[in-house]
Design an enzyme around this catalytic site. Sequence first.
Site, PDB file in Angstrom:
ATOM      1  N   ARG A 125       0.778  -1.089  -0.154  1.00  0.00           N
ATOM      2  CA  ARG A 125       0.103  -0.081   0.089  1.00  0.00           C
ATOM      3  C   ARG A 125       0.872   1.182   0.029  1.00  0.00           C
ATOM      4  O   ARG A 125       1.548   1.510   1.035  1.00  0.00           O
ATOM      5  CB  ARG A 125      -0.799   0.048   1.241  1.00  0.00           C
ATOM      6  CG  ARG A 125      -1.914  -1.152   1.265  1.00  0.00           C
ATOM      7  CD  ARG A 125      -2.695  -1.074   2.635  1.00  0.00           C
ATOM      8  NE  ARG A 125      -3.724  -2.214   2.551  1.00  0.00           N
ATOM      9  CZ  ARG A 125      -4.437  -2.446   3.666  1.00  0.00           C
ATOM     10  NH1 ARG A 125      -4.222  -1.477   4.642  1.00  0.00           N
ATOM     11  NH2 ARG A 125      -5.185  -3.612   3.617  1.00  0.00           N
ATOM     12  N   ASP A 140       1.787   5.227  -0.078  1.00  0.00           N
ATOM     13  CA  ASP A 140       1.080   6.450   0.372  1.00  0.00           C
ATOM     14  C   ASP A 140       0.837   7.447  -0.672  1.00  0.00           C
ATOM     15  O   ASP A 140       1.244   7.399  -1.872  1.00  0.00           O
ATOM     16  CB  ASP A 140       2.017   7.141   1.444  1.00  0.00           C
ATOM     17  CG  ASP A 140       2.294   6.015   2.764  1.00  0.00           C
ATOM     18  OD1 ASP A 140       1.238   5.657   3.099  1.00  0.00           O
ATOM     19  OD2 ASP A 140       3.239   6.489   3.364  1.00  0.00           O
ATOM     20  N   TYR A 166      12.232  -1.007  -3.021  1.00  0.00           N
ATOM     21  CA  TYR A 166      11.749   0.366  -3.230  1.00  0.00           C
ATOM     22  C   TYR A 166      13.039   1.122  -3.883  1.00  0.00           C
ATOM     23  O   TYR A 166      14.311   0.668  -3.237  1.00  0.00           O
ATOM     24  CB  TYR A 166      11.394   1.058  -2.066  1.00  0.00           C
ATOM     25  CG  TYR A 166       9.788   0.642  -1.507  1.00  0.00           C
ATOM     26  CD1 TYR A 166       8.673   1.525  -1.926  1.00  0.00           C
ATOM     27  CD2 TYR A 166       9.787  -0.344  -0.861  1.00  0.00           C
ATOM     28  CE1 TYR A 166       7.495   1.177  -1.440  1.00  0.00           C
ATOM     29  CE2 TYR A 166       8.475  -0.538  -0.550  1.00  0.00           C
ATOM     30  CZ  TYR A 166       7.410  -0.058  -0.797  1.00  0.00           C
ATOM     31  OH  TYR A 166       6.128  -0.249  -0.340  1.00  0.00           O
ATOM     32  N   ARG A 196      10.932   5.941   4.029  1.00  0.00           N
ATOM     33  CA  ARG A 196      10.922   7.563   4.040  1.00  0.00           C
ATOM     34  C   ARG A 196      11.552   8.184   5.384  1.00  0.00           C
ATOM     35  O   ARG A 196      12.311   9.005   5.079  1.00  0.00           O
ATOM     36  CB  ARG A 196       9.615   8.279   3.614  1.00  0.00           C
ATOM     37  CG  ARG A 196       9.168   8.071   2.262  1.00  0.00           C
ATOM     38  CD  ARG A 196       7.554   8.389   2.257  1.00  0.00           C
ATOM     39  NE  ARG A 196       7.443   9.758   2.727  1.00  0.00           N
ATOM     40  CZ  ARG A 196       6.244  10.300   2.943  1.00  0.00           C
ATOM     41  NH1 ARG A 196       5.255   9.503   2.893  1.00  0.00           N
ATOM     42  NH2 ARG A 196       6.163  11.528   3.418  1.00  0.00           N
TER      43      ARG A 196
END
Length: 248
Positions: free
Chosen positions: A50, A52, A111, A198
């Site tokens: 999921r 953001d 990522y 992040r």
Amino acid sequence: MARWKLTIEYDGRPFSGWQRQDNGPSVQQALEEAVLKLSGETVRVHASGRTDAGVHALGQVVHFDLDKPFAGDKIRDGLNFHLRPWPVAVLAVQAAGEDFHARLTSIGRSYVYRILNRRAPPALDIGRVWHVQRPLDAEAMHAAAQVLVGQHDFTSFRAALCQAKSPLKTLDRLDVVREGEEVRVYAAARSFLHHQVRNMVGTLELVGIGKWTAADVRAALEARDRSRAGPTAPPDGLYFVEARYLSS
């Protein structure tokens, strides 16, 4: 009933995130509405991760079930037609077994985070990179990143609203490399906490500009306190790269 596995890419800027929600459009909603237009069936689309609001995807994996028979290429082309003008593209479609689940059967996710490291702001990549003007020491960032590799309690790097049952995660890879004017952070793990990538990038940026050292990163990790780590990097530079499976 047939289960279909899709690989998709999307620009996260116009979306409130992957998951359907009341406060704005989502990637999930765009896909489910496209499936309805194509097939006449209301489906639930499940994703491997999921993302953001504002986060992008290069190889997000999703699945859904259809009662009507379709060919894979017809699903790909039909969904791409009905997804317009949303910046979402179906790259590949394949039939999957009933035991396949985009999220539950994934054994790894990766990522990449893009930092544009130059004085001039981005013209072509606005919303797709984090613009950091101060020079970054990518080698120092990479060395500090290795402190976080392995199994740890990542409380210092999880969002306050994270719904994971445990802060314990195993980070398989966290590499920082300079590629021209960009500094890229590559992260891989079986799964991640909310905002973990992040928050790690925001912390490593402090190392890159010389404010922190690897010892500071270790101290933040061991503190198990979100306030002890660096800030949350903006969503602009984050891309979901791929999800891995033992089989489809």
